[in-house]
Motif scaffolding. Structure first.
Motif, PDB file in Angstrom:
ATOM      1  N   THR A 190       0.865  -1.173   0.075  1.00 34.31           N
ATOM      2  CA  THR A 190      -0.134  -0.072  -0.006  1.00 34.31           C
ATOM      3  C   THR A 190       0.866   1.309  -0.031  1.00 34.31           C
ATOM      4  OG1 THR A 190      -1.865  -1.272   1.448  1.00 34.31           O
ATOM      5  CG2 THR A 190      -2.134   0.764   1.090  1.00 34.31           C
ATOM      6  N   ALA A 191       1.466   0.966   0.798  1.00 34.36           N
ATOM      7  CA  ALA A 191       2.798   2.371   1.007  1.00 34.36           C
ATOM      8  C   ALA A 191       3.141   2.716  -0.359  1.00 34.36           C
ATOM      9  CB  ALA A 191       3.781   2.410   2.372  1.00 34.36           C
ATOM     10  N   THR A 208       1.098   4.048  -2.932  1.00 31.35           N
ATOM     11  CA  THR A 208       1.236   5.494  -2.850  1.00 31.35           C
ATOM     12  C   THR A 208       2.268   5.923  -3.109  1.00 31.35           C
ATOM     13  OG1 THR A 208      -0.486   4.720  -1.343  1.00 31.35           O
ATOM     14  CG2 THR A 208       0.508   6.593  -0.796  1.00 31.35           C
ATOM     15  N   MET A 209       3.670   5.655  -2.589  1.00 33.02           N
ATOM     16  CA  MET A 209       4.287   6.969  -3.287  1.00 33.02           C
ATOM     17  C   MET A 209       5.012   6.495  -4.554  1.00 33.02           C
ATOM     18  SD  MET A 209       8.519   6.509  -1.694  1.00 33.02           S
ATOM     19  CE  MET A 209       7.683   5.826   0.112  1.00 33.02           C
ATOM     20  N   SER A 211       2.551   6.221  -7.033  1.00 33.76           N
ATOM     21  CA  SER A 211       1.736   6.862  -8.116  1.00 33.76           C
ATOM     22  C   SER A 211       2.097   8.461  -7.647  1.00 33.76           C
ATOM     23  CB  SER A 211       0.604   6.642  -7.610  1.00 33.76           C
ATOM     24  OG  SER A 211      -0.040   6.852  -6.225  1.00 33.76           O
ATOM     25  N   PHE A 212       2.313   9.142  -5.917  1.00 34.74           N
ATOM     26  CA  PHE A 212       2.221  10.671  -5.355  1.00 34.74           C
ATOM     27  C   PHE A 212       3.458  10.895  -6.361  1.00 34.74           C
ATOM     28  CE2 PHE A 212       4.288  13.139  -3.074  1.00 34.74           C
ATOM     29  CZ  PHE A 212       3.749  14.255  -3.210  1.00 34.74           C
ATOM     30  N   GLY A 242       9.982   3.605  -3.997  1.00 39.76           N
ATOM     31  CA  GLY A 242       8.322   3.260  -4.291  1.00 39.76           C
ATOM     32  C   GLY A 242       8.056   1.576  -4.886  1.00 39.76           C
TER      33      GLY A 242
END
Length: 85
Positions: free
Chosen positions: A19-20, A23-24, A26-27, A48
């Motif tokens: 998950t992290a 998230t990293m 995509s950000f 990521g």
């Protein structure tokens, strides 16, 4: 020749890493599209992606290194306890 890698992180830890990592990923990808001249975004994208891969495989090289170091320290302490000289 090849050694089988044993999972050294739990399922919950793996899900958190996936998950992290996504998230990293995509950000930082969106951030890299807005600022293509910044080279640090590529580094964060790679980190990521590594977190996602660690979660899927359930193996973390840093955790394996720490565990190996702790086992070696324990072995040295046992050897010194047996032979104090």
């Amino acid at each position: 020749m090849f050694r089988r890698i044993k999972p050294n992180i739990g399922i919950l830890n793996a899900l958190v890493r996936i998950t992290a990592g996504f998230t990293m990923l995509s950000f930082c990808t969106i951030r890299a599209l807005k600022r293509p001249y910044s080279e640090t975004n590529v580094l964060w994208i790679i980190i990521g992606a590594m977190k996602v891969a660690e979660g899927i495989v359930r193996f973390c090289p840093v955790t394996a290194l720490v565990q190996q170091t702790m086992q070696e320290d324990d072995q040295q302490e046992r050897d010194q306890a047996i032979n104090p000289s």
